[in-house]
Write a protein that holds these residues in place. Structure first.
Motif, short mmCIF file in Angstrom:
data_model
loop_
_atom_site.label_atom_id
_atom_site.label_comp_id
_atom_site.label_asym_id
_atom_site.label_seq_id
_atom_site.Cartn_x
_atom_site.Cartn_y
_atom_site.Cartn_z
N ILE A 1 0.84 -1.21 0.00
CA ILE A 1 0.00 0.00 0.00
C ILE A 1 0.88 1.26 0.00
CG2 ILE A 1 -1.67 1.33 1.36
CD1 ILE A 1 -2.74 -1.45 2.40
N ARG A 2 1.89 1.26 0.86
CA ARG A 2 2.73 2.47 0.95
C ARG A 2 3.58 2.66 -0.30
NH1 ARG A 2 4.13 1.68 7.38
NH2 ARG A 2 2.48 3.04 8.20
N ALA A 3 4.12 1.59 -0.86
CA ALA A 3 4.89 1.74 -2.11
C ALA A 3 4.00 2.28 -3.21
CB ALA A 3 5.50 0.40 -2.51
N ASP A 4 2.78 1.81 -3.26
CA ASP A 4 1.87 2.21 -4.36
C ASP A 4 1.29 3.61 -4.17
OD1 ASP A 4 2.36 -0.23 -5.50
OD2 ASP A 4 0.40 -1.11 -5.05
N PHE A 5 1.07 4.04 -2.91
CA PHE A 5 0.29 5.27 -2.72
C PHE A 5 0.91 6.34 -1.83
CE2 PHE A 5 -2.85 1.85 -3.52
CZ PHE A 5 -3.32 2.32 -4.74
N ALA A 6 1.87 6.01 -0.94
CA ALA A 6 2.37 7.03 -0.02
C ALA A 6 3.16 8.09 -0.78
CB ALA A 6 3.23 6.38 1.06
N THR A 7 3.16 9.30 -0.23
CA THR A 7 3.82 10.42 -0.90
C THR A 7 4.91 11.02 -0.02
OG1 THR A 7 2.12 11.84 0.05
CG2 THR A 7 1.76 11.09 -2.20
N ASP A 8 5.06 10.50 1.19
CA ASP A 8 5.86 11.18 2.21
C ASP A 8 6.05 10.18 3.36
OD1 ASP A 8 5.77 14.43 3.28
OD2 ASP A 8 5.68 12.88 4.82
N ILE A 9 7.13 10.31 4.14
CA ILE A 9 7.33 9.36 5.26
C ILE A 9 6.19 9.47 6.28
CG2 ILE A 9 8.86 10.89 6.62
CD1 ILE A 9 10.40 8.17 7.30
N GLU A 10 5.61 10.65 6.40
CA GLU A 10 4.51 10.84 7.35
C GLU A 10 3.15 10.51 6.72
OE1 GLU A 10 4.23 14.17 10.42
OE2 GLU A 10 3.13 14.97 8.70
N LYS A 11 2.93 11.04 5.53
CA LYS A 11 1.65 10.80 4.84
C LYS A 11 1.75 9.46 4.11
CE LYS A 11 0.70 15.70 4.55
NZ LYS A 11 1.87 16.04 5.39
N VAL B 1 -0.54 6.84 4.31
CA VAL B 1 -1.84 6.23 3.97
C VAL B 1 -2.46 5.35 5.07
CG1 VAL B 1 -3.17 4.99 2.18
CG2 VAL B 1 -1.09 6.23 1.54
N VAL B 2 -1.65 4.50 5.70
CA VAL B 2 -2.22 3.53 6.64
C VAL B 2 -1.40 3.42 7.92
CG1 VAL B 2 -3.57 2.01 5.13
CG2 VAL B 2 -1.07 1.73 5.26
N HIS B 3 -2.07 2.97 8.96
CA HIS B 3 -1.43 2.57 10.22
C HIS B 3 -1.82 1.13 10.49
CE1 HIS B 3 -0.49 2.29 14.52
NE2 HIS B 3 -1.66 1.68 14.62
N GLY B 4 -0.92 0.38 11.12
CA GLY B 4 -1.26 -0.96 11.60
C GLY B 4 -0.53 -1.23 12.90
N SER B 5 -1.20 -1.86 13.85
CA SER B 5 -0.57 -2.20 15.13
C SER B 5 0.67 -3.06 14.87
CB SER B 5 -1.53 -3.01 16.02
OG SER B 5 -2.77 -2.39 16.11
N ASP B 6 1.66 -2.94 15.78
CA ASP B 6 2.92 -3.65 15.55
C ASP B 6 3.17 -4.82 16.50
OD1 ASP B 6 3.53 -2.29 17.86
OD2 ASP B 6 5.04 -0.98 16.95
N SER B 7 2.27 -5.08 17.45
CA SER B 7 2.45 -6.22 18.37
C SER B 7 1.09 -6.55 18.98
CB SER B 7 3.41 -5.83 19.49
OG SER B 7 2.80 -4.85 20.32
N PRO B 8 0.94 -7.76 19.53
CA PRO B 8 -0.34 -8.12 20.16
C PRO B 8 -0.71 -7.16 21.30
CG PRO B 8 0.99 -10.09 19.82
CD PRO B 8 1.86 -8.92 19.46
N GLU B 9 0.27 -6.74 22.10
CA GLU B 9 -0.01 -5.82 23.22
C GLU B 9 -0.53 -4.48 22.69
OE1 GLU B 9 3.07 -7.35 22.68
OE2 GLU B 9 2.41 -8.99 23.97
N ASN B 10 0.16 -3.94 21.67
CA ASN B 10 -0.28 -2.66 21.12
C ASN B 10 -1.61 -2.80 20.38
OD1 ASN B 10 1.80 -1.16 22.17
ND2 ASN B 10 3.12 -1.41 20.38
N ALA B 11 -1.83 -3.92 19.73
CA ALA B 11 -3.11 -4.13 19.03
C ALA B 11 -4.25 -4.05 20.03
CB ALA B 11 -3.10 -5.49 18.32
N GLN B 12 -4.09 -4.72 21.16
CA GLN B 12 -5.15 -4.74 22.17
C GLN B 12 -5.41 -3.32 22.70
OE1 GLN B 12 -4.14 -7.08 25.58
NE2 GLN B 12 -6.26 -7.65 25.99
N LYS B 13 -4.34 -2.58 23.00
CA LYS B 13 -4.49 -1.20 23.50
C LYS B 13 -5.13 -0.30 22.45
CE LYS B 13 -0.30 -1.08 26.18
NZ LYS B 13 1.08 -0.64 26.05
N GLU B 14 -4.67 -0.42 21.20
CA GLU B 14 -5.15 0.46 20.14
C GLU B 14 -6.62 0.18 19.79
OE1 GLU B 14 -0.77 1.09 18.05
OE2 GLU B 14 -2.36 0.14 16.90
N ILE B 15 -6.99 -1.10 19.79
CA ILE B 15 -8.40 -1.45 19.54
C ILE B 15 -9.28 -0.86 20.63
CG2 ILE B 15 -10.05 -3.38 19.48
CD1 ILE B 15 -7.78 -5.01 18.03
N ALA B 16 -8.84 -0.99 21.88
CA ALA B 16 -9.62 -0.49 23.02
C ALA B 16 -9.71 1.04 23.01
CB ALA B 16 -9.02 -0.99 24.33
#
Ligand code: RTP
Ligand code: MG
Length: 137
Positions: free
Chosen positions: A101-111, A113-128
């Motif tokens: 997704i980022r190779a195809d659409f990102a325009t900048d290190i910050e912009k 396009v997407v975020h995704g959790s990086d570990s089970p602990e962070n996924a749980q916190k971020e979902i909540a």
């Protein structure tokens, strides 16, 4: 079965990439278990990215993440945290593998396009942070 939090960032929403991103998840057989559109306040963006509060890019990142509506999703599937990270590609789009997704659409290190959790602990916190159990199907 694992869960992860995915966000289509303000650049992805404003550029009309919601369908494109969701298509890639569904094509991979990843289930969308919850979804909503939100416009974060600066404070809400700072709360979400609290792990990065000492980073030099924190202020710019939280300005960007509160600059327009985002789509937040709970994705569900086997090994979905890593599979989502693989679909996203590297943080820096210049280093992301072709076809991500980022190779195809990102325009900048910050912009990027997407975020995704990086570990089970962070996924749980971020979902909540965004969803109650009743909103996850
Ligand atoms: P994300 O958390 O958004 O899924 O991205 P990530 O794990 O690939 O990257 P991370 O290191 O967690 O950084 C979070 C977001 O901050 C922005 N960023 N800007 N200017 C910079 O050097 C810089 N580095 C990171 C990106 O929007 C990155 O996705
Ligand atoms: Mg991250």
């Amino acid at each position: 079965m694992e869960r992860t939090l995915s966000i289509i960032k303000p650049d992805g929403v404003s550029r009309g990439l919601i369908g494109e991103v969701i298509k890639r998840f569904e094509k991979e057989g990843i289930k969308i278990a919850a979804m909503k559109m939100l416009h974060l306040t600066k404070k809400e963006a700072e709360g979400f990215y609290a792990v990065h509060k000492e980073k030099p890019f924190f202020d710019s990142l939280t300005d960007f993440m509160s600059s327009g509506p985002i789509v937040v999703m709970v994705l569900e599937g086997e090994n979905v945290i890593q599979r989502n990270r693989d679909l996203m590609g590297a943080t820096n789009y210049k280093e992301a593998k072709p076809g991500t997704i980022r190779a195809d659409f990102a325009t900048d290190i910050e912009k990027n396009v997407v975020h995704g959790s990086d570990s089970p602990e962070n996924a749980q916190k971020e979902i909540a942070y965004f969803f109650s159990e009743l909103e996850i199907h």
